[in-house]
Design an enzyme around this catalytic site. Sequence first.
Site, PDB file in Angstrom:
ATOM      1  N   GLU A 227       0.817  -1.221   0.000  1.00  0.00           N
ATOM      2  CA  GLU A 227       0.000   0.000   0.000  1.00  0.00           C
ATOM      3  C   GLU A 227       0.848   1.267   0.000  1.00  0.00           C
ATOM      4  O   GLU A 227       0.492   2.261  -0.646  1.00  0.00           O
ATOM      5  CB  GLU A 227      -0.928  -0.007   1.217  1.00  0.00           C
ATOM      6  N   ASP A 228       1.973   1.252   0.713  1.00  0.00           N
ATOM      7  CA  ASP A 228       2.714   2.494   0.955  1.00  0.00           C
ATOM      8  C   ASP A 228       4.130   2.530   0.390  1.00  0.00           C
ATOM      9  O   ASP A 228       4.849   3.506   0.612  1.00  0.00           O
ATOM     10  CB  ASP A 228       2.775   2.765   2.464  1.00  0.00           C
TER      11      ASP A 228
END
Length: 204
Positions: free
Chosen positions: A62-63
């Site tokens: 996600e990051d």
Amino acid sequence: METGQLLEAIDFACRKHKDQRRKGDDSPYINHPVNVAFILSKEGGITDIKTLQAAILHDTVEDTDTTFEELTQVFGQEVATIVMEVTDDKSLAKDVRKKEQVRHAKHASHAAKLVKLGDKLNNLRSLRDGPPPKSWDIKQTEGYFIWAKAVVDGIRGTNHSLEASLDDVFQGSFMYDGEWHQIPKDDHEKRLEAYYQQMSLANN
């Protein structure tokens, strides 16, 4: 063997998150996934190595630039799948992502639900004690607690100990701008819709 597997996940996550900081207290981002795994082990009694690896890796896709394929190659299909179950689709608008997380969590695997509980518990404790991200006003901070409770309510029965710890947070207060504020205990549906509305405006 399992110690080595856990250390491998920590090393991988450290490298992926090395330049990231937490939005609230500006601490190294890696503290968060490591704390999530520690919460699962210490408070949740979780010993399954793949679940703990997934907890450490849960924000890498996600990051960071990590891909599902990379996780699968390094850690195997099971760990990668757990991580993907708790990964938000950042192509969606913020309010849609929040709604999807509430909806999707109910249908996640047991391991993914555990990671979700540990993630929420660590995030909420950090937010409770402050400071929140600089761009958050008090309504958004309060709304995050309401939204997180909606996620947790949908996966109750996963781990009694973790859920009890979360309930302790929900029954308490949070620090904002040097003062303690009670987390609301009523009108949750109305407050949740107001939070979603605020998130939709944040898209613009």
